[in-house]
Write an enzyme that holds these catalytic residues in place. Sequence first.
Site, mmCIF file in Angstrom:
data_model
loop_
_atom_site.group_PDB
_atom_site.id
_atom_site.type_symbol
_atom_site.label_atom_id
_atom_site.label_comp_id
_atom_site.label_asym_id
_atom_site.label_seq_id
_atom_site.Cartn_x
_atom_site.Cartn_y
_atom_site.Cartn_z
ATOM 1 N N SER A 262 7.382 37.666 49.947
ATOM 2 C CA SER A 262 6.688 36.617 50.694
ATOM 3 C C SER A 262 5.511 36.101 49.887
ATOM 4 C CB SER A 262 6.182 37.178 52.028
ATOM 5 O OG SER A 262 5.090 38.052 51.777
ATOM 6 N N LYS A 263 4.956 34.995 50.380
ATOM 7 C CA LYS A 263 3.797 34.418 49.713
ATOM 8 C C LYS A 263 2.645 35.429 49.678
ATOM 9 C CE LYS A 263 0.393 30.748 50.343
ATOM 10 N NZ LYS A 263 -0.464 31.325 49.310
ATOM 11 N N ARG A 264 2.558 36.230 50.757
ATOM 12 C CA ARG A 264 1.471 37.212 50.815
ATOM 13 C C ARG A 264 1.558 38.237 49.689
ATOM 14 N NH1 ARG A 264 1.397 39.943 55.988
ATOM 15 N NH2 ARG A 264 2.837 38.323 56.665
ATOM 16 N N ASP A 267 -0.030 36.620 46.758
ATOM 17 C CA ASP A 267 -1.495 36.600 46.879
ATOM 18 C C ASP A 267 -2.080 37.987 46.615
ATOM 19 O OD1 ASP A 267 -1.196 33.986 47.532
ATOM 20 O OD2 ASP A 267 -1.457 34.255 49.695
#
Length: 505
Positions: A262-264, A267
Amino acid sequence: MNKRKVRVRFAPSPTGPLHIGGVRTALYNYLFARQQGGDLILRIEDTDSQRFVPGAEAYITEAFRWLGIRFDEGPEYGGEFAPYRQSERKDIYNVYIGQLLDAGHAYYAFDTPEELESRRKKTANFQYDASSRMQMRNSLTLPAEETRRLIESGEKYVVRVRIEPDELVRVNDLIRGEVVVHSSVMDDKVLYKSADRLPTYHLANIVDDHLMEITHVIRGEEWLPSAPLHVLLYRYFGWTDTMPCFAHLPLLLKPEGNGKLSKRDGDRLGFPVFPLEWEDPKTGELSPGYRESGYLPEAVVNFLALLGWNPGNDQEILSVDEMIRLFDLSHCSKSGARFDYEKGKWFNHHYIRTKADKELANLFLPILKAHGIQAEPAYVEKVTSLVKERVNLVKELWDLSAFFFSAPVAYEEKTVKKRWKDDSAARLAELAEVANSCTPFDAQHTEACVKSWIESKGYHLGNIMNALRLALVGESKGPHIFDITETLGKEETIRRIRRAIDVLK
Ligand code: GLU
């Protein structure tokens, strides 16, 4: 049946930036199309007006341009099956919705969101299907005139597919083999909403795959649950003979291997999950992209190609032509592919090292400009050639070579302590004279001049070289010292030596 020309499509919904998993799907479609001498189509699936995000389609087009993935047909490229944006094909879908309704494979449903909600509350795991549809408000339970009246009076409705229970639906998947689903677990999915006068994904997707003569549907695993419905729709339409082959690609997993990437994760661990930087038009939030983070498109392509496929041996560096030659859907894995972003950097390092100096320098120029530096392209090319071996990301060229573009204004303290000796000022003053009389000033000749001077005087080679590096770079890093002097040139070399003497004496 004649063997049809291979036609594949990448069919993103423009609901935001394209996720790196979508890029991989497009890449596999591209490799397959090229290998088979077929066509690759870009189709924009923008029938979900609620989730439409302006700018997303342009982003997708730009991302593929950067990656070198070319489409044969699509909104920007044209083609005989145009239009390629589903929002521009509304009338086409209406015809096919009508066909399903007439044949009894679909029906009108008038249940309001509130009614559906209260049903869900009453019945655990409520599903709109053969077991429940006869208790709902739809054209199967209402008299025909009432249905007509409701539609004519503008009452909101949806069209649902009518799934017959107790039947085995078989999906032949080129990666997963035969997947069998019992139709009783399938629900009567919505195919059309009168509220926005648009079909849903399922209907538009099937109709377009059929009309655009798609032969292979290669897409992410998250669409596997839709495949049985698609198989049934092909049958209801009477298109089974030309139904495409399915291939559902494995998920991209978190670097740790547990769960979907996921994008998380990006990050959290500091890597992009989008090809290009993306600014959310609503929140202004900026998400990093591979391009802006200093990746080369060829590295991203090579890295992604091997996330879920292998050429049958352990070769890792593959040109696009080799990938096209070797690509094989039956060599795609069923299980998820761990997103090892360190490996992505490794690929990037390789492609940076092997990229022509001139091309790499062209990528470096805008970075220099952003640092306020205007330099001759030939000079930038030379600097690039000296540092590229040690770079993982294009933007690191700056970190390793900034001193070539601006002379040190300060000298790193710990290096000064260690490397600047009592006699360093005197020695460097002599060295400046030696350098001045050294012509030509290329690395080899300068090295010979300097070394023979040191030898004739019986000086300590290491001490002088260390002090010289400190004077030229400001710290103890950098490429071979005489490559630095050659690149800086005689005048600048001497200027930097004199300045270090002034500051550090
Ligand atoms: N529009 C779907 C998506 O966004 C397409 C899925 C498919 O390839 O059928 O991924």
